[in-house]
Scaffold this motif. Structure first.
Motif: not given
Ligand code: F6P
Length: 345
Positions: A222-226, A239-241
Protein backbone atom coordinates in the motif's frame (compact mmCIF):
# COMPACT_ATOMS: atom_id res chain seq x y z
CA UNK A 1 -30.29 -25.54 32.12
CA UNK A 2 -31.95 -23.71 34.98
CA UNK A 3 -35.24 -21.97 34.33
CA UNK A 4 -33.63 -18.53 34.45
CA UNK A 5 -31.30 -19.36 31.55
CA UNK A 6 -32.05 -18.98 27.85
CA UNK A 7 -31.00 -21.48 25.22
CA UNK A 8 -27.31 -21.69 24.28
CA UNK A 9 -27.56 -19.47 21.19
CA UNK A 10 -29.43 -16.74 23.06
CA UNK A 11 -26.95 -16.81 25.95
CA UNK A 12 -24.05 -16.53 23.45
CA UNK A 13 -25.67 -13.51 21.81
CA UNK A 14 -26.24 -11.86 25.18
CA UNK A 15 -22.61 -12.43 26.24
CA UNK A 16 -21.44 -10.88 23.00
CA UNK A 17 -23.76 -7.88 23.25
CA UNK A 18 -22.70 -7.15 26.81
CA UNK A 19 -19.01 -7.13 25.88
CA UNK A 20 -19.08 -3.40 25.31
CA UNK A 21 -15.97 -1.30 24.88
CA UNK A 22 -15.89 0.20 28.38
CA UNK A 23 -16.51 -3.15 30.04
CA UNK A 24 -13.70 -4.65 27.95
CA UNK A 25 -11.21 -1.93 28.89
CA UNK A 26 -12.06 -2.45 32.55
CA UNK A 27 -11.58 -6.21 32.29
CA UNK A 28 -8.28 -5.72 30.40
CA UNK A 29 -6.95 -3.63 33.24
CA UNK A 30 -7.21 -6.72 35.42
CA UNK A 31 -8.58 -4.98 38.50
CA UNK A 32 -11.25 -2.51 39.45
CA UNK A 33 -8.78 0.15 40.52
CA UNK A 34 -9.28 3.88 40.07
CA UNK A 35 -6.74 3.78 37.21
CA UNK A 36 -8.72 1.08 35.43
CA UNK A 37 -11.94 3.07 35.76
CA UNK A 38 -10.21 6.21 34.46
CA UNK A 39 -8.92 4.44 31.35
CA UNK A 40 -12.26 2.83 30.74
CA UNK A 41 -14.05 6.19 31.04
CA UNK A 42 -11.46 7.83 28.83
CA UNK A 43 -11.93 5.22 26.12
CA UNK A 44 -15.69 5.63 26.50
CA UNK A 45 -15.40 9.39 25.85
CA UNK A 46 -13.27 8.76 22.74
CA UNK A 47 -15.93 6.30 21.58
CA UNK A 48 -18.66 8.91 22.15
CA UNK A 49 -16.70 11.44 20.09
CA UNK A 50 -16.31 8.74 17.40
CA UNK A 51 -20.05 8.09 17.37
CA UNK A 52 -20.80 11.78 16.98
CA UNK A 53 -18.34 12.09 14.11
CA UNK A 54 -19.80 8.95 12.49
CA UNK A 55 -23.29 10.45 12.76
CA UNK A 56 -22.15 13.73 11.17
CA UNK A 57 -20.34 11.88 8.36
CA UNK A 58 -23.35 9.71 7.63
CA UNK A 59 -25.44 12.79 6.85
CA UNK A 60 -22.70 15.04 5.48
CA UNK A 61 -24.06 14.97 1.94
CA UNK A 62 -27.41 16.34 3.16
CA UNK A 63 -26.17 18.99 5.58
CA UNK A 64 -25.73 22.51 4.27
CA UNK A 65 -22.33 23.15 5.81
CA UNK A 66 -20.55 19.85 6.37
CA UNK A 67 -18.44 19.26 3.25
CA UNK A 68 -15.62 21.22 1.65
CA UNK A 69 -12.94 23.43 3.14
CA UNK A 70 -13.12 26.23 5.70
CA UNK A 71 -10.71 28.46 3.78
CA UNK A 72 -8.10 28.21 6.57
CA UNK A 73 -4.68 26.56 6.40
CA UNK A 74 -3.68 24.44 9.41
CA UNK A 75 -0.33 24.17 11.20
CA UNK A 76 0.66 21.42 8.73
CA UNK A 77 0.19 23.83 5.81
CA UNK A 78 -2.88 21.92 4.61
CA UNK A 79 -6.35 23.25 3.78
CA UNK A 80 -8.69 22.66 6.72
CA UNK A 81 -11.81 20.70 5.84
CA UNK A 82 -15.03 21.61 7.62
CA UNK A 83 -15.19 18.05 8.97
CA UNK A 84 -11.61 18.37 10.34
CA UNK A 85 -12.69 21.43 12.27
CA UNK A 86 -15.93 19.82 13.45
CA UNK A 87 -14.22 16.61 14.61
CA UNK A 88 -11.49 18.51 16.42
CA UNK A 89 -14.15 20.49 18.28
CA UNK A 90 -16.09 17.33 19.13
CA UNK A 91 -13.02 15.95 20.92
CA UNK A 92 -12.56 19.13 22.92
CA UNK A 93 -16.20 19.17 23.97
CA UNK A 94 -16.13 15.44 24.78
CA UNK A 95 -13.41 15.99 27.36
CA UNK A 96 -14.55 19.26 28.94
CA UNK A 97 -15.53 18.73 32.56
CA UNK A 98 -14.63 15.06 32.29
CA UNK A 99 -11.87 15.20 34.90
CA UNK A 100 -9.95 12.76 32.71
CA UNK A 101 -7.68 14.61 30.33
CA UNK A 102 -5.79 17.75 31.23
CA UNK A 103 -4.50 18.45 27.75
CA UNK A 104 -5.41 17.61 24.16
CA UNK A 105 -2.97 17.81 21.29
CA UNK A 106 -4.13 17.43 17.72
CA UNK A 107 -2.84 17.63 14.22
CA UNK A 108 -5.21 20.54 13.69
CA UNK A 109 -3.95 22.71 16.60
CA UNK A 110 -0.62 24.46 16.69
CA UNK A 111 -0.27 24.09 20.46
CA UNK A 112 -1.87 21.72 22.97
CA UNK A 113 -5.27 22.71 24.30
CA UNK A 114 -5.58 22.78 28.07
CA UNK A 115 -8.78 22.04 29.93
CA UNK A 116 -7.82 23.69 33.23
CA UNK A 117 -10.77 22.40 35.23
CA UNK A 118 -9.62 18.83 34.52
CA UNK A 119 -5.97 19.33 35.38
CA UNK A 120 -6.10 18.84 39.16
CA UNK A 121 -7.15 15.20 38.63
CA UNK A 122 -6.78 14.51 34.91
CA UNK A 123 -3.48 12.70 34.51
CA UNK A 124 -3.55 12.10 30.78
CA UNK A 125 -2.81 13.88 27.55
CA UNK A 126 -4.82 12.77 24.56
CA UNK A 127 -3.18 13.18 21.17
CA UNK A 128 -5.34 12.70 18.09
CA UNK A 129 -5.81 13.12 14.39
CA UNK A 130 -9.51 14.04 14.26
CA UNK A 131 -10.09 13.03 10.64
CA UNK A 132 -7.37 10.98 9.02
CA UNK A 133 -7.65 10.77 5.24
CA UNK A 134 -9.84 13.86 5.10
CA UNK A 135 -9.25 14.08 1.33
CA UNK A 136 -11.76 11.19 1.14
CA UNK A 137 -14.61 12.98 2.88
CA UNK A 138 -16.15 14.86 -0.01
CA UNK A 139 -16.49 11.66 -2.03
CA UNK A 140 -17.96 9.51 0.77
CA UNK A 141 -14.95 7.19 1.11
CA UNK A 142 -13.53 5.72 4.31
CA UNK A 143 -11.82 8.00 6.84
CA UNK A 144 -10.74 7.53 10.45
CA UNK A 145 -9.74 9.08 13.76
CA UNK A 146 -6.42 8.09 15.35
CA UNK A 147 -5.69 8.54 19.07
CA UNK A 148 -2.85 8.09 21.50
CA UNK A 149 -2.92 8.34 25.29
CA UNK A 150 0.10 9.49 27.29
CA UNK A 151 0.56 10.14 30.96
CA UNK A 152 0.72 13.86 31.69
CA UNK A 153 4.03 14.86 33.24
CA UNK A 154 3.35 18.02 35.21
CA UNK A 155 1.84 21.26 33.97
CA UNK A 156 3.95 22.98 31.39
CA UNK A 157 3.78 26.73 31.65
CA UNK A 158 5.34 27.43 28.25
CA UNK A 159 2.68 25.61 26.23
CA UNK A 160 5.52 23.97 24.31
CA UNK A 161 4.58 20.56 25.72
CA UNK A 162 8.21 19.48 25.91
CA UNK A 163 7.20 16.41 27.94
CA UNK A 164 5.49 15.07 24.79
CA UNK A 165 8.80 14.97 22.95
CA UNK A 166 9.45 11.42 24.05
CA UNK A 167 9.38 8.08 22.30
CA UNK A 168 6.26 6.10 21.45
CA UNK A 169 7.05 3.70 24.30
CA UNK A 170 5.52 6.36 26.59
CA UNK A 171 2.06 5.67 25.19
CA UNK A 172 -0.29 3.98 27.65
CA UNK A 173 -2.83 3.23 24.96
CA UNK A 174 -3.66 3.94 21.33
CA UNK A 175 -6.20 3.13 18.69
CA UNK A 176 -8.43 4.35 15.94
CA UNK A 177 -12.03 4.69 14.86
CA UNK A 178 -12.71 3.64 11.27
CA UNK A 179 -15.69 5.25 9.55
CA UNK A 180 -16.24 2.68 6.81
CA UNK A 181 -19.17 0.55 5.74
CA UNK A 182 -19.55 0.08 9.48
CA UNK A 183 -17.98 2.15 12.25
CA UNK A 184 -15.26 0.29 14.13
CA UNK A 185 -13.18 1.07 17.21
CA UNK A 186 -9.80 -0.65 17.53
CA UNK A 187 -7.64 -0.19 20.62
CA UNK A 188 -4.81 -1.49 22.73
CA UNK A 189 -3.68 -0.64 26.24
CA UNK A 190 -0.65 -2.89 25.92
CA UNK A 191 -2.56 -6.16 26.26
CA UNK A 192 -3.30 -7.11 22.69
CA UNK A 193 -5.39 -5.42 20.04
CA UNK A 194 -9.17 -5.60 20.08
CA UNK A 195 -11.81 -4.47 17.61
CA UNK A 196 -15.38 -3.35 18.25
CA UNK A 197 -18.18 -2.75 15.78
CA UNK A 198 -20.79 -0.07 16.35
CA UNK A 199 -24.25 -1.58 16.69
CA UNK A 200 -26.38 1.39 15.57
CA UNK A 201 -29.50 -0.08 17.17
CA UNK A 202 -27.83 -0.07 20.60
CA UNK A 203 -25.51 2.89 20.00
CA UNK A 204 -22.73 0.77 21.51
CA UNK A 205 -19.41 -0.58 20.30
CA UNK A 206 -19.63 -4.36 20.72
CA UNK A 207 -16.57 -6.63 20.73
CA UNK A 208 -16.10 -8.20 17.30
CA UNK A 209 -12.47 -9.47 17.34
CA UNK A 210 -10.30 -10.01 20.41
CA UNK A 211 -6.51 -10.41 20.52
CA UNK A 212 -6.03 -9.79 16.81
CA UNK A 213 -2.76 -11.13 15.41
CA UNK A 214 -1.53 -9.65 12.16
CA UNK A 215 -0.48 -12.34 9.63
CA UNK A 216 3.32 -12.63 9.21
CA UNK A 217 2.93 -11.93 5.53
CA UNK A 218 0.21 -10.53 3.29
CA UNK A 219 -0.23 -10.22 -0.44
CA UNK A 220 -0.85 -6.47 -0.65
CA UNK A 221 1.40 -3.46 -0.58
CA UNK A 222 0.00 0.00 0.00
CA UNK A 223 1.83 3.07 -1.25
CA UNK A 224 1.13 6.15 -3.35
CA UNK A 225 3.01 5.12 -6.49
CA UNK A 226 2.40 8.55 -7.96
CA UNK A 227 5.48 9.56 -5.97
CA UNK A 228 7.69 6.83 -7.52
CA UNK A 229 10.29 9.18 -8.99
CA UNK A 230 10.54 11.17 -5.75
CA UNK A 231 11.78 8.17 -3.71
CA UNK A 232 15.27 6.85 -3.09
CA UNK A 233 16.47 4.11 -5.39
CA UNK A 234 16.16 1.42 -2.64
CA UNK A 235 12.42 2.07 -2.37
CA UNK A 236 12.04 2.05 -6.15
CA UNK A 237 13.85 -1.28 -6.31
CA UNK A 238 11.48 -2.77 -3.74
CA UNK A 239 8.48 -1.66 -5.81
CA UNK A 240 10.01 -3.05 -9.02
CA UNK A 241 10.57 -6.32 -7.13
CA UNK A 242 6.90 -6.64 -6.04
CA UNK A 243 5.74 -5.77 -9.55
CA UNK A 244 7.53 -8.89 -10.76
CA UNK A 245 6.20 -11.20 -8.01
CA UNK A 246 3.08 -13.20 -8.84
CA UNK A 247 0.23 -12.78 -6.34
CA UNK A 248 0.92 -9.24 -5.10
CA UNK A 249 -1.76 -6.56 -5.31
CA UNK A 250 -1.54 -2.82 -4.76
CA UNK A 251 -4.19 -1.35 -2.43
CA UNK A 252 -4.16 2.33 -1.46
CA UNK A 253 -7.26 4.02 -0.11
CA UNK A 254 -5.98 7.54 0.62
CA UNK A 255 -6.81 7.04 4.32
CA UNK A 256 -4.07 5.56 6.48
CA UNK A 257 -6.53 4.12 9.02
CA UNK A 258 -8.41 2.20 6.32
CA UNK A 259 -5.21 0.75 4.85
CA UNK A 260 -3.87 -0.18 8.29
CA UNK A 261 -7.17 -1.82 9.21
CA UNK A 262 -6.99 -4.07 6.14
CA UNK A 263 -3.36 -4.92 6.87
CA UNK A 264 -4.09 -5.66 10.54
CA UNK A 265 -6.60 -8.34 9.53
CA UNK A 266 -5.13 -9.58 6.23
CA UNK A 267 -1.42 -8.76 6.37
CA UNK A 268 0.73 -6.75 3.98
CA UNK A 269 2.65 -3.53 4.24
CA UNK A 270 1.87 0.20 4.16
CA UNK A 271 4.60 2.62 3.11
CA UNK A 272 4.86 6.38 3.17
CA UNK A 273 8.56 7.00 2.56
CA UNK A 274 10.48 10.22 2.49
CA UNK A 275 10.86 11.85 -0.89
CA UNK A 276 12.89 14.54 -2.58
CA UNK A 277 12.20 17.76 -0.74
CA UNK A 278 10.31 15.85 2.01
CA UNK A 279 12.87 13.48 3.56
CA UNK A 280 10.58 12.75 6.53
CA UNK A 281 7.57 11.96 4.38
CA UNK A 282 4.11 13.24 5.22
CA UNK A 283 2.83 11.44 8.30
CA UNK A 284 2.97 12.97 11.77
CA UNK A 285 4.77 10.92 14.40
CA UNK A 286 2.74 11.78 17.49
CA UNK A 287 -0.73 11.64 15.94
CA UNK A 288 -0.37 8.98 13.24
CA UNK A 289 2.80 6.88 13.07
CA UNK A 290 3.44 6.29 16.79
CA UNK A 291 -0.11 5.23 17.75
CA UNK A 292 -0.42 2.94 14.73
CA UNK A 293 3.05 1.51 15.41
CA UNK A 294 1.93 0.80 18.99
CA UNK A 295 -1.13 -1.09 17.72
CA UNK A 296 0.61 -3.03 14.98
CA UNK A 297 3.49 -3.98 17.29
CA UNK A 298 0.96 -5.18 19.88
CA UNK A 299 -0.61 -7.34 17.14
CA UNK A 300 2.79 -8.92 16.33
CA UNK A 301 3.76 -6.72 13.38
CA UNK A 302 6.50 -4.17 12.84
CA UNK A 303 6.86 -0.43 12.16
CA UNK A 304 10.00 1.42 11.14
CA UNK A 305 11.18 4.63 9.53
CA UNK A 306 13.55 2.55 7.39
CA UNK A 307 16.43 3.07 9.81
CA UNK A 308 14.81 3.07 13.27
CA UNK A 309 11.81 1.47 14.98
CA UNK A 310 8.97 4.02 14.99
CA UNK A 311 8.41 3.48 18.70
CA UNK A 312 12.03 4.50 19.41
CA UNK A 313 11.84 7.82 17.55
CA UNK A 314 12.01 10.91 19.77
CA UNK A 315 10.40 13.85 17.99
CA UNK A 316 12.14 17.23 18.02
CA UNK A 317 8.81 19.07 17.84
CA UNK A 318 5.12 18.42 18.37
CA UNK A 319 4.23 18.15 14.69
CA UNK A 320 7.32 16.19 13.59
CA UNK A 321 6.95 13.86 10.62
CA UNK A 322 8.57 10.47 9.96
CA UNK A 323 8.76 8.08 7.04
CA UNK A 324 6.58 5.05 7.81
CA UNK A 325 6.90 1.39 6.79
CA UNK A 326 4.42 -0.69 8.79
CA UNK A 327 2.66 -4.03 8.68
CA UNK A 328 3.45 -7.74 8.63
CA UNK A 329 6.91 -8.55 9.95
CA UNK A 330 8.09 -10.43 6.86
CA UNK A 331 6.85 -7.73 4.50
CA UNK A 332 8.46 -4.91 6.49
CA UNK A 333 11.70 -6.92 6.64
CA UNK A 334 11.62 -7.39 2.87
CA UNK A 335 11.35 -3.62 2.35
CA UNK A 336 14.19 -3.07 4.82
CA UNK A 337 16.41 -5.53 2.95
CA UNK A 338 16.08 -3.39 -0.19
CA UNK A 339 16.73 -0.15 1.70
CA UNK A 340 19.76 -1.59 3.50
CA UNK A 341 21.29 -3.16 0.39
CA UNK A 342 21.13 0.21 -1.30
CA UNK A 343 22.46 2.07 1.76
CA UNK A 344 25.45 -0.32 1.94
CA UNK A 345 26.25 0.49 -1.67
O1 F6P B 1 -2.39 12.98 6.21
C1 F6P B 1 -2.69 11.70 6.26
C2 F6P B 1 -3.18 11.05 4.98
O2 F6P B 1 -4.40 11.60 4.55
C3 F6P B 1 -3.30 9.55 5.22
O3 F6P B 1 -4.52 9.20 5.80
C4 F6P B 1 -3.10 8.98 3.86
O4 F6P B 1 -2.56 7.68 3.92
C5 F6P B 1 -2.15 9.95 3.21
O5 F6P B 1 -2.25 11.19 3.93
C6 F6P B 1 -2.45 10.19 1.78
O6 F6P B 1 -1.50 11.06 1.26
P1 F6P B 1 -1.18 11.14 -0.31
O7 F6P B 1 -2.39 11.73 -0.95
O8 F6P B 1 0.02 12.01 -0.40
O9 F6P B 1 -0.91 9.74 -0.78
Amino acid sequence: MSNIELNQAQETTLSRDFTTLTRHVLSQSGDFSADAYDLSLLMGRIALAGKMIARELSQAGLAADALGVTGEINVQGEAVKKMDQYANRVFIRAFEQSGLVCRLASEEMEKPYYIPENCPIGRYTLLFDPIDGSGNIDTNLAVGTIFSIRQQQGIDETGEALDLLQSGHQQVGAGYVLYGSSTMFVYSIGKGVHAFTLDPSLGEFILSSENIRIPDHGSTYSINEGNFWQWDEGMREYIRHVHKQPGYSARYSGALVADIHRILFQGGVFLYPGSQGHPDGKLRLLYESAPLAYLITQAGGKATTGTEAILDVIPDRLHARTPLIIGSTKDVDLVLSFLQTRANG
